[in-house]
Design an enzyme around this catalytic site. Structure first.
Site, PDB file in Angstrom:
ATOM      1  CD  GLU A 198      -2.981  -1.019   2.286  1.00  0.00           C
ATOM      2  OE1 GLU A 198      -2.910  -0.090   3.103  1.00  0.00           O
ATOM      3  OE2 GLU A 198      -3.896  -1.861   2.294  1.00  0.00           O
ATOM      4  CD  GLU A 201      -3.562  -5.741   3.986  1.00  0.00           C
ATOM      5  OE1 GLU A 201      -4.368  -4.884   4.420  1.00  0.00           O
ATOM      6  OE2 GLU A 201      -2.331  -5.597   4.030  1.00  0.00           O
TER       7      GLU A 201
HETATM    8  C1  FCB Z   1      -4.409  -1.913   5.561  1.00  0.00           C
HETATM    9  C2  FCB Z   1      -2.994  -2.216   6.024  1.00  0.00           C
HETATM   10  C3  FCB Z   1      -2.922  -3.256   7.112  1.00  0.00           C
HETATM   11  C4  FCB Z   1      -4.048  -3.122   8.105  1.00  0.00           C
HETATM   12  C5  FCB Z   1      -5.378  -3.026   7.406  1.00  0.00           C
HETATM   13  C6  FCB Z   1      -6.561  -2.942   8.330  1.00  0.00           C
HETATM   14  O1  FCB Z   1      -4.468  -0.644   5.002  1.00  0.00           O
HETATM   15  O2  FCB Z   1      -2.224  -2.702   4.952  1.00  0.00           O
HETATM   16  O3  FCB Z   1      -1.655  -3.164   7.713  1.00  0.00           O
HETATM   17  O4  FCB Z   1      -3.815  -2.062   8.945  1.00  0.00           O
HETATM   18  O5  FCB Z   1      -5.374  -1.907   6.564  1.00  0.00           O
END
Ligand code: FCB
Length: 451
Positions: free
Chosen positions: A170, A352
Site C-alpha cells: 500500500e 487483504e
Molecule cells: C491496511 C494495512 C494493514 C491493516 C489493514 C486494516 O491498510 O495494509 O496493515 O492495517 O489496513
C-alpha cells in the site's frame, strides 16, 4: 454468495490465505539486534496512537510464531503473506546485516513450508529503519537504492525457498498519511515531501523488481496496492474534483507508473520536477501479478484541512459500517476488481480484505463474530461475481490472522480471525476462523481443473 445460485467454484489453483505485517504482530522490538523503525519512533509521540499503544510486544509473534503457524495449518490456508522488518535484518537500513534477525525469518519460512503453507514475502509494510529516516527517508532519492540493496539481501537469503515477493504494501496509504495527510509515521505534512516520497518509492519498486528477478529463479513478483473507489460525498463540483484528485493519488500514483510507465494525468505536472529522463522506464518493470487490498469505498469532500484540499466525508446514512467507521459495501469490491482488471490486465490476488469488530470472548472461550462472517461472506461473494464476469482473480487473503497493532488505532480495533488477549498473549480462534476453514475446505474439495 447470491441467493438461488449454485455455490461458486474458484478457478483451479486458487490461493486461499491470510496476511499480517511485521510491526503489527512481531513485538521483540529491541531483541536480537533489531534496529528502531519509524513506527517505534512515531508510536512514542504523545497522542498519536489510541491508548498510547506501541508495537513493542504486539502479539509476540517473534517468539510464538510456531503456535501461529500451527493455527494457520488448522485453518487450512495455502499461503501466508507476511512482511520482513527491514530494521530487524539491517538495523541501520544499509550496511551491516543482522544475522540473528535473518535467522528468525529462516525459522518462520521453514516452519511454513513444513506445514505445507507457501510463504509470500512482502519487503516493506511501512517500518522504515529510523536511521534512514534520519537521512531523509523516502524524501531522499538515495532511499530507492538502499531499498534495492535490502531487496538483494532478502532475495539471496530466502530465494531458495520463497518465490512470491511483493515490493511494497500500500504505497499510496503510507505516503499519503505519512507525508501529507497526517496520522502515520513519519508524521510529515507537506505536499512537496509527499510528491518526492511517491517518486522515490516508485524508483525503489522498479530497482527491487530487477534485483529479485536477477537473484531468484522462478520468482513471481508484484506490488500490493490499496484500491478503493473514490466517490464524491455530495454532487458539488468541488467534491467531484476532490474525489478525482484522491483517486489519482490513491489508485493511480503507483500502479500507473509501475505498470504503464506514466503518472496519472492529474499528477503529471506536479510530479514533473522529480522525474529524471530515464526514471519511468526504470520504474515500469515487468511484474507477474497485481496485489489488491480492499476494505471500503471513500466518500470524498473538498476541504482546506490539509495541503491536498480534500478529506474523507461520510458515507450515505443507510450504509452499514465496521467498528473502524469504514462503510461496508461489497459491491464496491466487485467494482474495483473490475476496474483494476480492465486498467492493468494482470492476474489479481486479493492480498487483504477483512473487517474490524468489537469481539469479546465468552466465558466458554468461544468468540462469536457474526458481523465478520457476514462481511467475509458478502465480500467473497462479490469477488466470485467479478470472477464470473471475467475478472482474473487468483487468490484471496484475509486481513488478518490475529488481532494486532492497528496503527493509529493501537489495539482498540480487532481484525483477526483469532482473538488476542493482550494481557496473557493467549490466542482464541473466533467463529470466523471456523467459517473460513470451512470455506477453504469446501472449495479445495470441489475445485475442478479448468481447461
Ligand atoms: C491496511 C494495512 C494493514 C491493516 C489493514 C486494516 O491498510 O495494509 O496493515 O492495517 O489496513
Amino acid at each position: 454468495m447470491s441467493a438461488g445460485r449454485p455455490s461458486p467454484q474458484p478457478p483451479s489453483g486458487f490461493v486461499w490465505g491470510v496476511s499480517t505485517s511485521a510491526y503489527q504482530i512481531e513485538g521483540a522490538a529491541r531483541e536480537d539486534g533489531r534496529g528502531p523503525s519509524i513506527w517505534d519512533t512515531y508510536s512514542r509521540l504523545p497522542g498519536k496512537i489510541a491508548g498510547g499503544d506501541t508495537g513493542d510486544i504486539a502479539c509476540d509473534h517473534y517468539h510464538r510464531y510456531r503456535e501461529d503457524v500451527a493455527l494457520m495449518e488448522k485453518l487450512g490456508i495455502d499461503a501466508y503473506r507476511f512482511s520482513v522488518a527491514w530494521p530487524r535484518v539491517m538495523p541501520e537500513g544499509r550496511g551491516a546485516v543482522n544475522e540473528a534477525g535473518l535467522a528468525f525469518y529462516d525459522r518462520l519460512i521453514d516452519a511454513l513450508i513444513e506445514a505445507g503453507i507457501e510463504p509470500w514475502l512482502c519487503l516493506y509494510h511501512w517500518d522504515l529503519p529510523q536511521a534512514l529516516q534520519d537521512s531523509g527517508g523516502w524524501t531522499n532519492r538515495d532511499c530507492a537504492q538502499w531499498f534495492a540493496d535490502y531487496a538483494s539481501l532478502i532475495a539471496r537469503r530466502y530465494g531458495d525457498r520463497v518465490k512470491r515477493f511483493a515490493t511494497f504494501n500500500e504505497p499510496s496509504v503510507f505516503t499519503l498519511f505519512g507525508y501529507c495527510l497526517g496520522g502515520q509515521a513519519p508524521g510529515i505534512v507537506d505536499r512537496a515531501m509527499l510528491l518526492r516520497a511517491i517518486h522515490h518509492v516508485n524508483l525503489g519498486h522498479g530497482a527491487a523488481i530487477d534485483r529479485l528477478r536477477a537473484a531468484v529463479a522462478g520468482a513471481s513478483l508484484g506490488a500490493v496496492h490499496n484500491c478503493q473507489p473514490c466517490r464524491p460525498a455530495t454532487d458539488t463540483p468541488e467534491d467531484q474534483a476532490a474525489a478525482d484528485m484522491l483517486d489519482a493519488y490513491w489508485n493511480g500514483a503507483f500502479p500507473d507508473p509501475q505498470l504503464r510507465g506514466v503518472y496519472p494525468p492529474l499528477l503529471t505536472e506536479a510530479m514533473a520536477p522529480y522525474v529524471k529522463s530515464n526514471d519511468l522506464a526504470q520504474i515500469c518493470r515487468p511484474v507477474d501479478w497485481f496485489g489488491l487490498n480492499h476494505y471500503s469505498p471513500h466518500y470524498v469532500v473538498a476541504s482546506d484541512r490539509n495541503p491536498l484540499g480534500l478529506w474523507f466525508g461520510a458515507a450515505p446514512a443507510d450504509v452499514p459500517r465496521s467498528s473502524m467507521g469504514w462503510p461496508v459495501e461489497p459491491d464496491a469490491f466487485r467494482e474495483i476488481l473490475t476496474t483494476m482488471h480492465k486498467r492493468y490486465g494482470l492476474p489479481i490476488y486479493v492480498t487483504e480484505n477483512g473487517t474490524a469488530n468489537p469481539d469479546k470472548p465468552q466465558p466458554s472461550g468461544e468468540v462469536p463474530d457474526e458481523p465478520r462472517i457476514a462481511y467475509l461472506a458478502a465480500y467473497t461473494a462479490a469477488m466470485f461475481d467479478a470472477i464470473d464476469a471475467g475478472v482474473d482473480v487468483r487468490g484471496y487473503f484475509v486481513w488478518s490472522l490475529l488481532d494486532n497493532f492497528e496503527w493509529g488505532s493501537g489495539f482498540s480495533q480487532r481484525f483477526g480471525l483469532v482473538y488476542m488477549d493482550y494481557q496473557t498473549l493467549r490466542r482464541l480462534p473466533k467463529a470466523s476462523f471456523q467459517w473460513f476453514a470451512e470455506v477453504i475446505k469446501s472449495h479445495s474439495a470441489s475445485s475442478v481443473p479448468t481447461v
